[in-house]
Design a protein around this motif. Structure first.
Motif, PDB file in Angstrom:
ATOM      1  N   SER A  42      -9.377  -8.175  14.053  1.00 24.93           N
ATOM      2  CA  SER A  42     -10.143  -6.613  14.882  1.00 24.93           C
ATOM      3  C   SER A  42      -9.127  -6.139  13.386  1.00 24.93           C
ATOM      4  CB  SER A  42     -10.820  -6.579  15.697  1.00 24.93           C
ATOM      5  OG  SER A  42      -9.970  -6.327  17.170  1.00 24.93           O
ATOM      6  N   THR A  43      -7.839  -5.404  14.858  1.00 27.35           N
ATOM      7  CA  THR A  43      -7.259  -4.542  14.170  1.00 27.35           C
ATOM      8  C   THR A  43      -6.788  -4.464  12.856  1.00 27.35           C
ATOM      9  OG1 THR A  43      -5.841  -5.080  16.157  1.00 27.35           O
ATOM     10  CG2 THR A  43      -4.619  -3.439  14.290  1.00 27.35           C
ATOM     11  N   ASN A  44      -6.690  -5.684  11.568  1.00 24.52           N
ATOM     12  CA  ASN A  44      -6.315  -5.494  10.805  1.00 24.52           C
ATOM     13  C   ASN A  44      -7.248  -5.240   9.442  1.00 24.52           C
ATOM     14  OD1 ASN A  44      -3.923  -6.854  10.363  1.00 24.52           O
ATOM     15  ND2 ASN A  44      -5.036  -8.794   9.829  1.00 24.52           N
ATOM     16  N   LEU A  45      -9.005  -5.751  10.557  1.00 21.97           N
ATOM     17  CA  LEU A  45     -10.247  -4.783   9.850  1.00 21.97           C
ATOM     18  C   LEU A  45      -9.926  -2.288  10.005  1.00 21.97           C
ATOM     19  CD1 LEU A  45     -13.466  -6.957  10.712  1.00 21.97           C
ATOM     20  CD2 LEU A  45     -12.741  -6.306   8.578  1.00 21.97           C
ATOM     21  N   ARG A  46      -9.528  -2.484  10.524  1.00 20.70           N
ATOM     22  CA  ARG A  46      -9.229  -1.270  10.986  1.00 20.70           C
ATOM     23  C   ARG A  46      -8.527  -0.434  10.295  1.00 20.70           C
ATOM     24  NH1 ARG A  46      -7.642  -1.330  15.860  1.00 20.70           N
ATOM     25  NH2 ARG A  46      -9.640  -1.284  16.511  1.00 20.70           N
ATOM     26  N   ILE A  47      -7.596  -1.590   9.405  1.00 23.14           N
ATOM     27  CA  ILE A  47      -6.543  -0.767   9.353  1.00 23.14           C
ATOM     28  C   ILE A  47      -6.748  -0.628   7.559  1.00 23.14           C
ATOM     29  CG2 ILE A  47      -4.075  -1.379   8.340  1.00 23.14           C
ATOM     30  CD1 ILE A  47      -3.307  -2.241  11.029  1.00 23.14           C
ATOM     31  N   GLY A  48      -7.265  -1.770   7.004  1.00 28.35           N
ATOM     32  CA  GLY A  48      -8.456  -1.881   5.457  1.00 28.35           C
ATOM     33  C   GLY A  48      -9.452  -0.466   5.892  1.00 28.35           C
ATOM     34  N   ILE A  49     -10.362  -0.952   6.436  1.00 23.07           N
ATOM     35  CA  ILE A  49     -10.901   0.342   6.198  1.00 23.07           C
ATOM     36  C   ILE A  49     -10.798   1.405   6.194  1.00 23.07           C
ATOM     37  CG2 ILE A  49     -13.118   1.264   7.571  1.00 23.07           C
ATOM     38  CD1 ILE A  49     -13.960  -1.425   8.627  1.00 23.07           C
ATOM     39  N   VAL A  50      -9.850   2.199   6.703  1.00 19.77           N
ATOM     40  CA  VAL A  50      -8.922   3.396   6.962  1.00 19.77           C
ATOM     41  C   VAL A  50      -8.417   3.414   5.827  1.00 19.77           C
ATOM     42  CG1 VAL A  50      -7.624   4.333   7.168  1.00 19.77           C
ATOM     43  CG2 VAL A  50      -8.930   4.005   9.411  1.00 19.77           C
TER      44      VAL A  50
END
Length: 452
Positions: free
Chosen positions: A143-151
């Protein structure tokens, strides 16, 4: 070649690390893209399970991970979703976790392929079992990876379609983990680079705000100014769907801010004071733009439409927490907003429901009560209350709406001498009849509200 697919899948499972594995992925990709039967055989032979188990160990950005991504995309797009999602929710959740790693670390075209695969899987109407499987994995690295990718997508110059996919993906992730996901860790495992925890919420709010402004402007043009509105029907529906995603994200941000209980000190423990101010400013500006869209619709005589109803909903969500925001525009459009209907509604209902939390607060002021009385808009609230009571099978949520409607009407009645309110209006006769029937079916604890 199709008959050899099971053998190729077995080779991939048993010979991990072998030089021949890349050829195996090439083989599966070529056969699957060349033949519908090839995709079906790949799926029936356990292809999704093999992909799910192998993707996490494939080298980042390699040709093999690229082929694996495309194979997963082929399966979820070409085969019946109701079967794939119900039969393999765990495998799909493993695919999601593996792809999020690529989505976070890659800085090339493959990043966009990862984005599209993630948004395709998670935005599917049958994705509920996948959501459940992901929740069991916990709110951790993926879920952290998702946040990083979306940003990364939202803060860079990329095609508008990519940004929209990122917003769709963000909306899906929040549906899984809740609004608190918007604020959190922003550094890759083993990386020395770290971004502020509030970067995600600010970028999503700003991107949603821009998307809303552009889409509302486009919709207004297509509906009121384009030469052939009927030929634009499909285009209007697409824009309305995209608008729904942006509205949903704004509502989730409102919900997060409201969870702080209106105390800036509580908010500051999670986000900085400057970030809190930016969020409130962005929300105020967004609600102002949405109100302008409704004013335009009013001037064109539009009273019905799901886009109008969605606009009322997001306005109601914010004004429930900040009833004095955009005060002049709200007062001007109040009666109109209470009369808006969704496409499938025969009379206003949901628009009133969305505005009730705000209405029961602002009707404490005599000026607002005068507007409701003079415009006749109070009849919409009375009609809504009667409709709710007549259901006879309302839920606890409906009970809350009933009490809010009662509070609003009571505020009007208490000021009838000041505002010359017509308490003998026929709508009140119908309300008294409905309340008398309701009184016979409610608990003692609720009787005081009905009695009032």
């Amino acid at each position: 070649m199709i008959n050899k697919i099971p053998l190729i899948l077995e080779t991939i499972s048993r010979e991990a690390g072998s030089p021949i594995i890349e050829d195996c992925y090439e083989y599966l990709f070529l056969v699957s893209t060349a033949s519908e039967e090839g995709v079906q055989t790949l799926y029936k032979s356990g292809g999704l399970n093999v992909l799910a188990s192998q993707m996490m160990i494939l080298p980042n950005g390699s040709h093999m991970i690229e082929l694996a991504l495309r194979l997963a995309q082929i399966i979820v797009i070409k085969l019946p979703s109701e079967n794939v999602y119900s039969e393999h929710p765990t495998d799909l959740s493993m695919v999601v976790c593996a792809v999020t790693k690529q989505f976070a670390v890659l800085q090339n075209a493959l990043k966009f392929e990862a984005l599209h695969l993630l948004s395709t899987i998670l935005s599917n109407r049958y994705s509920a079992p996948v959501y459940d499987a992901l929740r069991l994995k916990g709110n951790n690295v993926w879920s952290t990876n998702l946040r990083i990718g979306i940003v990364a997508i939202l803060q860079n110059r990329v095609a508008p379609s990519h940004k929209l996919h990122a917003l769709v993906l963000a909306e899906c992730v929040i549906s899984i983990f809740g609004e608190r996901w918007l604020i959190g860790e922003m550094n890759l495992t083993g990386s020395q680079v770290s971004l502020p925890a509030d970067r995600c919420i600010l970028l999503i709010l700003e991107s949603s705000r821009v998307e809303i402004a552009v889409l509302l402007n486009d919709l207004a043009y297509l509906k009121y100014e384009a030469s052939n509105a009927s030929s634009n029907k499909e285009n209007i529906l697409v824009k309305q769907r995209n608008l729904g995603v942006a509205f949903s994200l704004v509502e989730k941000i409102i919900k997060l801010i409201s969870s702080f209980g209106g105390e800036e000190s509580t908010a500051n423990a999670i986000i900085s004071e400057s970030t809190f101010t930016k969020i409130i400013s962005g929300l105020n500006e967004t609600i102002g733009v949405v109100l302008d869209y409704l004013r335009d619709a009013k001037e064109h005589g539009q009273m019905k439409g799901d886009d109008l109803l969605a606009a009322v909903r997001v306005i109601g969500s914010y004004l429930a927490e900040a009833p004095d925001a955009c005060k002049d525009k709200v007062i001007e459009l109040l009666a109109y907003m209470l009369s808006i209907e969704g496409e499938d509604e025969l009379s206003p209902f949901y628009s009133i429901c969305f505005l009730l939390p705000m209405l029961c607060q602002i009707t404490l002021k005599t000026g607002v009560c005068k507007i409701l009385a003079s415009s006749g808009a109070f009849r919409e609230v009375v009609g809504y209350l009667i409709a709710l009571i007549d259901q006879n099978n309302f839920t606890s949520e409906d009970n809350g709406s009933i009490f809010l409607a009662c509070d609003t009407i009571l505020n009007l009645l208490l000021k009838q001498e000041q505002i010359k309110f017509p308490s003998d209006d026929p709508s009140f006769i119908r309300l008294l009849v409905a309340l008398s029937h309701w009184a016979g079916n409610i608990s003692n604890s609720d009787f005081c509200t009905c009695r009032a």
